[in-house]
Scaffold this motif. Structure first.
Motif: not given
Length: 456
Positions: A40, A43-44, A166, A171
């Motif tokens: 994550s 990607t983020d 979340d 996240g």
């Protein structure tokens, strides 16, 4: 709170132990919990593999490099005071990591987190060694080993649950922000229950005496460790540029010079006599291999389960619950470490076969065997390493043990990750199986060290 005699035997003597073990738990957990968030984060924050490796490796490197000097700081300024500073800094750095706007800010926050964790670790062992004599000391060190082990095997599960929840749409950031309420609560409790230790600057830690810090020695050991770890973290992704080889070449003379300097100083950063304590040196090797193998397994399966099998963070974390269950059940039985190490080797072979089948439930079942082995191994191993160390060398043992744990963890996670990612072009299954072969070799080495040390 000031105690006239830390050794007074009363029920209240156990009140400081949960507070210091909370610090052990969260700093160890933070080494592993970031693994489940790496996909994550990548990607983020649009981060490449080398940068995301530093999210993992920067924490461990700063932790390992700062431990020895942190033990000396505890000698000079008192274990309680340095513990409180470290806990406050760790909490603030966790907030910075959880709110980082980009990958560079996250890496910096993780390095500060690791430095703060280094301030904490030697003080925990010094406090335990000073507050709990005799049988109480062995019992307290056993709980220390249990807290370390539980944190080590819980990272994937806790991280998966937090990311699935979340909270507030945060996240991956929740895996760092969770430290805020824990850190604040621990700080408030520490102010009340942690005692000031009379004379802690003159004999409860590395060398006592309080003539000041050996800054040159601290730079040598920190530079030597960085010269090993940084090239190994960054080299595979960057194609091994010249600077990586230069740093690796510099590591040996830096660490050799550090050891030579410690032999000649009246009050060294590291009391080298700790290596003569019964069982300490071979136990240290076993601990380094154990943490290296654990970190490698955590990294490989975190990526494989998500990117290879397409599981979400929560589902991947649930697979790891079998590891936790095996650990908890086996840790209830106090025994000798060798059977645990053998069980880990057998369990990893089963994990490799389960990966080949591509079935999460088979991987979970095999991880249960690995967890049981870790439960049998970790607490008695750490307790055995520390229990024979004299009280006046507790700080030295703390610094060296922590350095072995974190350096082993960083190198194990990095090298296993490098093998895993290098084979990724053959498919995630083949890559994971290649990495698991390496981990079998690592834990077979743990078995060999134990057998050898038992024969001496």
């Amino acid at each position: 709170m000031v105690l006239a005699s830390p050794a007074v035997r009363s029920p209240s003597r156990w009140l400081p132990l949960p507070v210091v073990l909370v610090a052990v738990f969260v700093t160890t957990l933070d080494f592993f919990i970031a693994n489940v968030a790496i996909p994550s984060i990548r990607t983020d924050l649009a981060a490449g593999p080398a940068a995301t490796q530093l999210v993992f490796g920067g924490y461990g490197l700063a932790y390992a490099a700062g431990l020895i000097i942190s033990g000396r700081l505890g000698d000079l300024y008192g274990a309680r005071r340095v513990f409180m500073v470290g806990l406050a800094l760790f909490t603030l750095a966790s907030a910075a990591a959880g709110t980082a706007p980009g990958i560079l800010a996250l890496i910096v926050a993780r390095v500060v987190q690791g430095s703060a964790a280094a301030l904490l670790a030697p003080q925990v062992l010094t406090l335990i060694g000073a507050l709990y004599p005799g049988a109480d000391r062995a019992r307290a060190f056993g709980w220390y080993g249990t807290a370390t082990g539980v944190a080590g095997v819980s990272g994937q599960v806790v991280g998966g649950l937090l990311m699935a929840a979340d909270l507030g749409g945060l996240g991956w950031r929740t895996v760092f922000l969770i430290n805020l309420p824990i850190g604040i609560a621990a700080l408030l409790a520490a102010r009340t229950v942690l005692p000031e230790l009379p004379g802690s600057a003159s004999g409860l830690g590395l060398a006592g005496g309080g003539r000041g810090l050996d800054v040159a020695g601290a730079l040598m050991v920190a530079g030597g460790l960085a010269a090993i770890v940084l090239p190994l973290v960054q080299g595979p992704e960057l194609g091994w540029p010249l600077w990586t080889w230069v740093l690796l070449a510099l590591s040996a003379p830096l660490l050799t010079a550090f050891v030579a300097r410690q032999r000649t100083r009246p009050e060294p950063l590291l009391d080298l006599r700790v290596f003569r304590e019964p069982g300490f040196a071979p136990g240290l090797v076993a601990v380094a291999l154990l943490f290296g193998g654990s970190a490698g397994l955590s990294f490989v399966l975190a990526v494989y389960l998500q990117d290879g099998l397409g599981l979400g963070p929560l589902a991947a974390g649930m697979v790891f619950t079998a590891l936790n269950a095996g650990f908890f059940l086996a840790s209830l039985r106090r025994g000798r470490p060798l059977p645990g190490a053998l069980a880990i080797v057998a369990g990893l072979m089963l994990v490799r076969e389960a990966v080949g089948a591509g079935e999460p439930y088979l991987i979970a079942a095999a991880l249960g065997v690995v967890g049981a082995g870790m439960g049998l191994l970790m607490s008695p191993l750490i307790s055995t390493v520390l229990a024979g160390v004299r009280r006046e060398r507790a700080g030295a043992a703390a610094g060296v043990l922590g350095t072995a744990q974190e350096t082993g963890g960083v190198l194990g996670g990095t090298l296993t990750g490098a093998v895993f990612l290098a084979a990724a072009d053959q498919g995630w299954t083949a890559a994971a199986q290649s990495a698991l072969v390496l981990l079998v070799v690592v834990f077979a080495a743990v078995v060999a060290v134990m057998v050898f040390s038992n024969k001496r």
